[in-house]
Design an enzyme around this catalytic site. Structure first.
Site, short mmCIF file in Angstrom:
data_model
loop_
_atom_site.label_atom_id
_atom_site.label_comp_id
_atom_site.label_asym_id
_atom_site.label_seq_id
_atom_site.Cartn_x
_atom_site.Cartn_y
_atom_site.Cartn_z
CG ASP A 1 41.30 36.18 42.39
OD1 ASP A 1 40.28 36.15 41.69
OD2 ASP A 1 42.01 35.18 42.63
CE LYS A 2 39.89 43.87 49.03
NZ LYS A 2 39.06 43.82 50.27
#
Length: 321
Positions: A148-149
């Site tokens: 995830d970012k």
């Protein structure tokens, strides 16, 4: 910098079926015969009519038989523009087949439509130049798995198609050991436990994932490293790689990851943006040499600083080993 996009079709090869046992499905037969092509790509080629049997389009479920002539047409590379950018990324391991980096929090892994800059792919293109697998497509070159970012840590990128296919298969077969470190809200009572809850798209918010009866199997193991006054530091191992798996599972049992604004409504006194979740260790077989690699990435500075504050301000039970 230009990267190759598969668009124009080109006949790649013809296979004459020779079976020694029972008839097989078309997709299964080709998966065994063509290990340089991923199952995902094979399915797409079959569905798009780019794989013909005796000159005719067939479904993946078609049972091949002796002397069937299978013609495989593979998209020819067509160049499109995607910018390589000089973005600092820590390299943990690199050879001619793969590169493993320590992705910083806040960095998106690959570009999306309308957002083609500032991603890990842009940074890797600058590091690897033209040496990246094309299997992931024009905006995901070399990407075999994701973070995830706002999750930092180790990420594997393939430099060629063979490494990409074999590495993807390792991940699919759960042969890659993934260890994370997370700081979660509240006191986790169990010293160690396993969460086995299916995860799927939330029916209330399609942008979120959730534990749902019809979701895909998801297994998360955790072990307590430290207990603080209001927080717990965990070592987490995942057997599966569902979207937002750790974040969803921890929130489901009442211990959301600190800083996770999507799956936790609770505020944190540290003011961190994004979840305190770090992919610390990877262990896997090198996709080409077969050598077992064990790689580690230290916790980000901000993570260490938060833990230092907790060490200074709380009485903790230290279970680190």
């Amino acid at each position: 910098m230009k990267i190759k996009k598969r668009e124009v079709l080109k006949t790649m090869e013809t296979i004459i079926v020779k079976l020694e046992g029972e008839r097989k499905r078309l997709d299964s037969y080709l998966a065994d015969e063509k290990r340089d092509i991923s199952r995902t790509m094979l399915k797409k080629l079959i569905d798009d009519g780019n794989i013909l049997v005796n000159g005719k389009k067939q479904k993946s479920s078609y049972k091949v038989q002796n002397n069937d002539e299978i013609q495989i047409s593979k998209p020819e590379a067509k160049e499109i523009n995607l910018k390589a950018q000089d973005i600092p990324v820590e390299i943990i391991y690199e050879d001619k087949d793969i590169i493993v980096v320590n992705k910083p929090k806040g960095m998106v892994v690959h570009p999306a439509v309308g957002n083609t800059e500032g991603t890990l792919v842009n940074a890797i293109m600058n590091i690897c130049k033209d040496s990246l697998s094309g299997i992931g497509g024009e905006i995901r070159p070399g990407i075999v798995h994701r973070l995830d970012k706002d999750t930092s840590g180790l990420l594997i990128i393939a430099k060629n198609d063979e490494a990409h296919v074999k590495m993807s298969n390792e991940i699919k077969n759960r042969e890659v050991k993934k260890i994370y470190i997370a700081l979660v809200r509240g006191i986790v009572k169990e010293n160690e436990a396993t969460i086995d809850m299916p995860i799927g798209r939330s029916t209330k918010d399609r942008k979120k994932m959730a534990v749902t009866r019809n979701g895909k199997n998801a297994i998360t193991h955790f072990k307590v490293l430290k207990r603080y006054q209001n927080y717990t530091l965990l070592k987490i191992k995942i057997d599966t790689g569902r979207t937002h798996q750790i974040r969803v599972h921890m929130a489901e049992i009442g211990h959301p990851v600190i800083g996770d604004y999507i799956y936790s409504n609770g505020k944190n006194e540290f003011g961190v943006e994004g979840q305190m979740l770090h992919a610390k260790e990877l262990e896997f077989k090198h996709p080409i040499t077969g050598k077992v690699l064990h790689l580690e990435a230290k916790l980000p500075d901000y993570f260490e600083e938060v833990l230092q504050k907790l060490d200074n301000n709380s009485k903790e039970e230290n279970l680190w080993n």
